[in-house]
Structure formats: structure tokens, C-alpha cells
Write an enzyme that holds these catalytic residues in place. Structure first.
Site, PDB file in Angstrom:
ATOM      1  N   SER A   8      -7.469  -1.352  14.077  1.00 49.03           N
ATOM      2  CA  SER A   8      -7.450  -2.696  13.732  1.00 49.03           C
ATOM      3  C   SER A   8      -7.149  -3.805  14.693  1.00 49.03           C
ATOM      4  CB  SER A   8      -6.660  -2.783  12.331  1.00 49.03           C
ATOM      5  OG  SER A   8      -6.092  -4.376  11.926  1.00 49.03           O
ATOM      6  N   HIS A  33     -12.144  -2.048  13.556  1.00 47.62           N
ATOM      7  CA  HIS A  33     -11.932  -2.381  12.267  1.00 47.62           C
ATOM      8  C   HIS A  33     -11.517  -4.057  12.308  1.00 47.62           C
ATOM      9  CE1 HIS A  33     -10.271  -2.096   7.994  1.00 47.62           C
ATOM     10  NE2 HIS A  33      -9.482  -2.978   8.242  1.00 47.62           N
ATOM     11  N   ASP A  35     -10.464  -7.425  10.745  1.00 47.72           N
ATOM     12  CA  ASP A  35      -9.959  -7.780   9.416  1.00 47.72           C
ATOM     13  C   ASP A  35     -10.025  -9.380   9.337  1.00 47.72           C
ATOM     14  OD1 ASP A  35      -8.408  -5.734   8.077  1.00 47.72           O
ATOM     15  OD2 ASP A  35      -7.412  -5.703  10.101  1.00 47.72           O
ATOM     16  N   MET A  37      -9.452 -12.819   7.122  1.00 50.34           N
ATOM     17  CA  MET A  37      -8.594 -13.228   6.015  1.00 50.34           C
ATOM     18  C   MET A  37      -8.804 -14.858   6.098  1.00 50.34           C
ATOM     19  SD  MET A  37      -4.937 -11.025   6.830  1.00 50.34           S
ATOM     20  CE  MET A  37      -4.947  -9.622   7.353  1.00 50.34           C
ATOM     21  N   HIS A  66     -13.805  -5.667   7.583  1.00 51.71           N
ATOM     22  CA  HIS A  66     -12.972  -5.654   6.234  1.00 51.71           C
ATOM     23  C   HIS A  66     -12.744  -7.057   5.833  1.00 51.71           C
ATOM     24  CE1 HIS A  66      -8.607  -4.561   4.384  1.00 51.71           C
ATOM     25  NE2 HIS A  66      -9.625  -5.095   3.413  1.00 51.71           N
ATOM     26  N   MET A  68     -11.372  -9.948   3.664  1.00 42.36           N
ATOM     27  CA  MET A  68     -10.506 -10.074   2.604  1.00 42.36           C
ATOM     28  C   MET A  68     -10.665 -11.674   2.469  1.00 42.36           C
ATOM     29  SD  MET A  68      -7.411  -7.894   4.149  1.00 42.36           S
ATOM     30  CE  MET A  68      -7.959  -7.790   5.883  1.00 42.36           C
ATOM     31  N   MET A 137      -6.503   0.394  -0.109  1.00 42.56           N
ATOM     32  CA  MET A 137      -5.495  -0.237   0.695  1.00 42.56           C
ATOM     33  C   MET A 137      -3.956   0.494   0.300  1.00 42.56           C
ATOM     34  SD  MET A 137      -6.810  -2.783   2.450  1.00 42.56           S
ATOM     35  CE  MET A 137      -5.026  -3.140   3.098  1.00 42.56           C
ATOM     36  N   GLY A 142      -3.386  -8.377   3.743  1.00 38.92           N
ATOM     37  CA  GLY A 142      -2.974  -9.842   4.383  1.00 38.92           C
ATOM     38  C   GLY A 142      -1.904  -9.780   5.299  1.00 38.92           C
ATOM     39  N   GLY A 145       1.574  -4.483   9.997  1.00 34.37           N
ATOM     40  CA  GLY A 145       3.059  -4.068  10.186  1.00 34.37           C
ATOM     41  C   GLY A 145       3.701  -3.784   8.932  1.00 34.37           C
ATOM     42  N   ASP A 175      -5.872   1.994   4.750  1.00 38.07           N
ATOM     43  CA  ASP A 175      -5.442   0.973   5.549  1.00 38.07           C
ATOM     44  C   ASP A 175      -4.231   0.219   5.168  1.00 38.07           C
ATOM     45  OD1 ASP A 175      -5.711  -1.277   7.212  1.00 38.07           O
ATOM     46  OD2 ASP A 175      -7.421  -2.259   6.093  1.00 38.07           O
ATOM     47  N   GLY A 176      -3.039   0.493   6.390  1.00 36.89           N
ATOM     48  CA  GLY A 176      -2.001  -0.201   6.018  1.00 36.89           C
ATOM     49  C   GLY A 176      -0.832   0.953   6.286  1.00 36.89           C
ATOM     50  N   SER A 198      -0.859  -1.728  13.892  1.00 30.60           N
ATOM     51  CA  SER A 198       0.321  -1.927  15.073  1.00 30.60           C
ATOM     52  C   SER A 198       0.665  -0.452  15.626  1.00 30.60           C
ATOM     53  CB  SER A 198       1.619  -1.943  13.992  1.00 30.60           C
ATOM     54  OG  SER A 198       1.434  -3.093  13.038  1.00 30.60           O
TER      55      SER A 198
HETATM   56  C1  DX5 Z   1      -3.936  -5.412   6.108  1.00 31.19           C
HETATM   57  C2  DX5 Z   1      -4.949  -5.057   6.976  1.00 31.19           C
HETATM   58  C3  DX5 Z   1      -4.860  -4.085   8.131  1.00 31.19           C
HETATM   59  C4  DX5 Z   1      -3.835  -4.089   8.995  1.00 31.19           C
HETATM   60  C5  DX5 Z   1      -3.239  -2.801   9.176  1.00 31.19           C
HETATM   61  O1  DX5 Z   1      -4.353  -6.612   5.171  1.00 31.19           O
HETATM   62  O2  DX5 Z   1      -6.269  -5.049   6.252  1.00 31.19           O
HETATM   63  O3  DX5 Z   1      -6.202  -3.345   8.672  1.00 31.19           O
HETATM   64  O4  DX5 Z   1      -4.273  -4.617  10.241  1.00 31.19           O
HETATM   65  O5  DX5 Z   1      -2.140  -3.038   9.937  1.00 31.19           O
HETATM   66  P1  DX5 Z   1      -1.164  -2.181  10.299  1.00 31.19           P
HETATM   67  O6  DX5 Z   1      -1.688  -0.848  10.661  1.00 31.19           O
HETATM   68  O7  DX5 Z   1      -0.147  -2.558  11.163  1.00 31.19           O
HETATM   69  O8  DX5 Z   1      -0.181  -1.509   9.162  1.00 31.19           O
HETATM   70 ZN    ZN Z   2      -7.989  -3.784   7.159  1.00 27.02          ZN
END
Ligand code: DX5
Ligand code: ZN
Length: 221
Positions: A8, A33, A35, A37, A66, A68, A137, A142, A145, A175-176, A198
């Protein structure tokens, strides 16, 4: 199917995205990946089309966007055009997920359907014959970390049962909060694409981190 690792970019150093992408590719990451938002579907705003336009030429592995965002049908065409190989949209982001799924397929991209921690896996069932990927998820979408929510493990198991019953080759992404400690749990539950931000980008030895996530290395760091 082999387990895959998706990096990500949200956790990467934005001041040098090209270098970060190369670092991930050299470390053996399978997918990027991306993201997106919008500050509406989720609280934060990350990056969108102009940034993908700049970096997509530097990416030689598949890109999964992805999204969101609210009203995803307005944007999926642009992400396909910018080089996304897969587009993952949220079940909760639109009242007409069917049309979005059909549009992504018509664009020639892999179709992913994501659900938030509170959304039941059963809601995916009507669409299973049209999906290439399910994204469970494992944190609230959102923010990067965050701490992995263990109550999502049973949803991964449920998704695995659904996929096995369907007889289709559907990837199950998580994811997450995916790291050396949570990866064995999600793999055991049935996930086969581990999205990580992260843990990968903060690692000094990303290749080792990738192998740990894939379950190819019993070392924990
Ligand atoms: C969160 C994202 C993730 C995020 C994951 O909303 O969809 O892809 O970057 O980050 P880590 O691996 O740090 O939890
Ligand atoms: Zn994601």
C-alpha cells in the site's frame, strides 16, 4: 494459488514515489495497492488520478486501485485508463453496486468488492459469480497504521468458505494492520492477498518482510 503481497503506497515516502515503487518491486512485492480516499466515504483525502498518472509508468507489477470514495461509478473508467489492472470498490459506497461491478468488468479490469469491518460477508454472496477479488477490511478504512481487528478473522474464514463453495478462483484480500504477527492468522483463516503499508515501507529489509508476510519465513521481527 500462491499467497500474494500487495504494497500500500499510502505508507510510502511521497517525496519520492518512484524510488519507493522500485524498492517494493525489488523486494518481490506482487501488486501495488493504490488507496484512493475522498474525504467523504472516509475522513481522509489521500491521492487520486493525477498522482496515479505520474507514477503508473514507473510501475511494472499489477496495480489494484482501492477506491474508498462515494459514487465510484463516476471514476472507475479513469482508473482503468490510468493503468489499474484491478479496481476494488466498497459495497457501502453506493446503493447500486451491481452497476459498478458490471462497469469495471466491461472496462477489462479485475473486479474487487471490499467490505468494512461491520459489513457482513453474506452481503457479498449475490455478486460472487462476478468477482475476481474480495477485500475484507481488517481495520476501519481511512487511515494507515491502525491496529488489526481480531474480530475480522471469522469474516475471512467465512469468505473462504463462500469462495470455495463458488468453485471460482477469487482472491481474498485483507487490508489493515497486516504485519509479521497478524499475517499467520489471516493466512490460516484463508486470506491469500496480504495488503500491507506501514509494516512493509517502515521495514529496513523489505524483501525479508515480504517473505514473512507470504508465510515463507518463520522468522518474526
Ligand atoms: C486503510 C487502507 C490501507 C492502509 C493499510 O484504509 O485501505 O491499505 O494503507 O495500512 P497499514 O498496513 O499501515 O495498516
Ligand atoms: Zn487499502
Amino acid at each position: 494459488m500462491d499467497n500474494l503481497v500487495a504494497a500500500s503506497l499510502l505508507a510510502s515516502d511521497f517525496s519520492n514515489l518512484e524510488r519507493e515503487i522500485k524498492r517494493a518491486e525489488l523486494a518481490g512485492v506482487d501488486w501495488i495497492h493504490y488507496d484512493v480516499m475522498d474525504g467523504l466515504f472516509v475522513r481522509n483525502i489521500s491521492f487520486g488520478e493525477p498522482v496515479l498518472k505520474s507514477v503508473s509508468k514507473s510501475i511494472s507489477i499489477p496495480i489494484d486501485a482501492h477506491l474508498m470514495i462515494t459514487d465510484p461509478i463516476r471514476y472507475v473508467g479513469n482508473y482503468a485508463m490510468l493503468g489499474a489492472n484491478g479496481i476494488t470498490v466498497h459495497y457501502e459506497s453506493t446503493p447500486d453496486i451491481q452497476s459498478v461491478i458490471a462497469k469495471i468488468r466491461a472496462l477489462g479490469c479485475k473486479v474487487g468488492l471490499a467490505i468494512k469491518p461491520a459489513t457482513p460477508v453474506a452481503y457479498i454472496k449475490p455478486y460472487i459469480s462476478q468477482l475476481d477479488m474480495i477485500l475484507i477490511m481488517t481495520v476501519e478504512p481511512g487511515f494507515g497504521g491502525q491496529v488489526f481487528l481480531t474480530e475480522t478473522l471469522s469474516k475471512i474464514t467465512e469468505a473462504r468458505q463462500l469462495v470455495n463453495e463458488s468453485g471460482r478462483e477469487i482472491r481474498i484480500q485483507v487490508d489493515g494492520g497486516i504485519n509479521a504477527y497478524t499475517a499467520p492468522m489471516v493466512l490460516e483463516a484463508g486470506a491469500d492477498v496480504l495488503v500491507s503499508g506501514s509494516y512493509l515501507f517502515k521495514s529496513d529489509e523489505m524483501r525479508r518482510a515480504v517473505n514473512i508476510l507470504r508465510g515463507k519465513n518463520s522468522e518474526i521481527n
